[in-house]
Motif scaffolding. Sequence first.
Motif, short mmCIF file in Angstrom:
data_model
loop_
_atom_site.label_atom_id
_atom_site.label_comp_id
_atom_site.label_asym_id
_atom_site.label_seq_id
_atom_site.Cartn_x
_atom_site.Cartn_y
_atom_site.Cartn_z
N ASP A 1 0.83 -1.21 0.00
CA ASP A 1 0.00 0.00 0.00
C ASP A 1 0.86 1.25 0.00
O ASP A 1 0.58 2.22 -0.72
N ARG A 2 1.93 1.23 0.80
CA ARG A 2 2.81 2.40 0.87
C ARG A 2 3.54 2.63 -0.45
O ARG A 2 3.69 3.77 -0.89
N VAL A 3 4.00 1.56 -1.07
CA VAL A 3 4.70 1.70 -2.35
C VAL A 3 3.73 2.20 -3.43
O VAL A 3 4.07 3.09 -4.21
N ILE A 4 2.52 1.65 -3.44
CA ILE A 4 1.52 2.09 -4.42
C ILE A 4 1.19 3.56 -4.22
O ILE A 4 1.10 4.33 -5.19
N SER A 5 1.04 3.98 -2.97
CA SER A 5 0.74 5.38 -2.68
C SER A 5 1.87 6.29 -3.17
O SER A 5 1.62 7.34 -3.76
N LYS A 6 3.10 5.87 -2.93
CA LYS A 6 4.25 6.66 -3.39
C LYS A 6 4.27 6.74 -4.92
O LYS A 6 4.56 7.78 -5.49
N GLU A 15 1.61 9.09 -6.08
CA GLU A 15 2.09 10.45 -5.82
C GLU A 15 3.08 10.87 -6.91
O GLU A 15 3.02 11.99 -7.42
N ALA A 16 3.99 9.96 -7.26
CA ALA A 16 4.99 10.27 -8.29
C ALA A 16 4.32 10.53 -9.63
O ALA A 16 4.69 11.48 -10.34
N VAL A 17 3.34 9.71 -10.01
CA VAL A 17 2.67 9.89 -11.30
C VAL A 17 1.89 11.21 -11.29
O VAL A 17 1.91 11.96 -12.29
N THR A 18 1.25 11.52 -10.16
CA THR A 18 0.51 12.78 -10.05
C THR A 18 1.45 13.97 -10.19
O THR A 18 1.10 14.97 -10.82
N ASP A 19 2.64 13.86 -9.62
CA ASP A 19 3.60 14.97 -9.63
C ASP A 19 4.46 15.02 -10.89
O ASP A 19 5.29 15.91 -11.02
N VAL A 24 6.35 7.52 -20.67
CA VAL A 24 6.76 6.42 -19.79
C VAL A 24 8.08 6.75 -19.10
O VAL A 24 8.24 6.54 -17.90
N ARG A 25 9.04 7.30 -19.85
CA ARG A 25 10.33 7.68 -19.28
C ARG A 25 10.16 8.70 -18.16
O ARG A 25 10.76 8.59 -17.09
N SER A 26 9.30 9.70 -18.39
CA SER A 26 9.06 10.73 -17.38
C SER A 26 8.44 10.14 -16.12
O SER A 26 8.82 10.49 -15.00
N ILE A 27 7.49 9.25 -16.30
CA ILE A 27 6.85 8.61 -15.14
C ILE A 27 7.84 7.74 -14.39
O ILE A 27 7.92 7.78 -13.16
N HIS A 28 8.63 6.94 -15.12
CA HIS A 28 9.64 6.09 -14.47
C HIS A 28 10.64 6.93 -13.70
O HIS A 28 10.99 6.60 -12.55
N ASP A 29 11.10 8.03 -14.30
CA ASP A 29 12.05 8.91 -13.61
C ASP A 29 11.45 9.49 -12.34
O ASP A 29 12.11 9.57 -11.30
N VAL A 71 10.27 7.20 -4.84
CA VAL A 71 10.37 6.00 -4.00
C VAL A 71 11.82 5.86 -3.56
O VAL A 71 12.72 5.69 -4.38
N GLU A 72 12.04 5.96 -2.26
CA GLU A 72 13.39 5.91 -1.72
C GLU A 72 13.78 4.46 -1.45
O GLU A 72 13.07 3.74 -0.77
N THR A 73 14.92 4.05 -2.01
CA THR A 73 15.35 2.66 -1.89
C THR A 73 16.67 2.50 -1.14
O THR A 73 17.23 1.41 -1.14
N ASP A 74 17.14 3.57 -0.48
CA ASP A 74 18.36 3.43 0.30
C ASP A 74 18.05 2.67 1.59
O ASP A 74 16.91 2.62 2.05
N ASN A 75 19.05 2.05 2.17
CA ASN A 75 18.85 1.19 3.35
C ASN A 75 18.21 1.92 4.51
O ASN A 75 17.34 1.36 5.19
#
Length: 159
Positions: free
Chosen positions: A86-91, A94-98, A127-132, A138-142
């Motif tokens: 749920d948290r990843v989907i929300s992020k 948010e990214a697609v909206t922004d 697609v490139r813009s959305i992926h970027d 989505v933060e993937t650092d430890n």
Amino acid sequence: MKTVLEQLMELQDKLDALKAQTQPEVECDGVCGCGCDEPPVEVEDEGPEFDSAGFSKEDRVVSAEEAQMIVFTREELITFAAELADRVISKCKEAVTDTNIDADDVVELSMGYGYQIEVELDQDSIVRSIHDEIDNTVETDNDSIEDEVNDILRTMNEN
């Protein structure tokens, strides 16, 4: 025919055997998680300074204080995974909206036969813009992942 429990026990035995193969050899005289009272002492071997993943031997040694094990019931694991999803989907939403997509960069208008306006979308650019944007949101650092995991565990403990 084996029961599900027997199959799970076999899988656990296989996992334990694989863990034993991948863990560095230690002389047990301490608090290394095996029930004794001393810290683990690593046995020196004549291998390369770094392993195939690029970690040194020191990187692979984990003290008893640093090692943490969390045990979930099936229901707790499903709850944890659902909350994380749920948290990843929300992020991602948010990214697609922004996502800042400039229409001039992705839409091409042209006059077709019979004075019809033809519209072409540059889907690759969209697609490139959305992926970027997702990669940036989505933060993937430890540290971020550990914070999310701890927050989910806190939420689960409160409920």
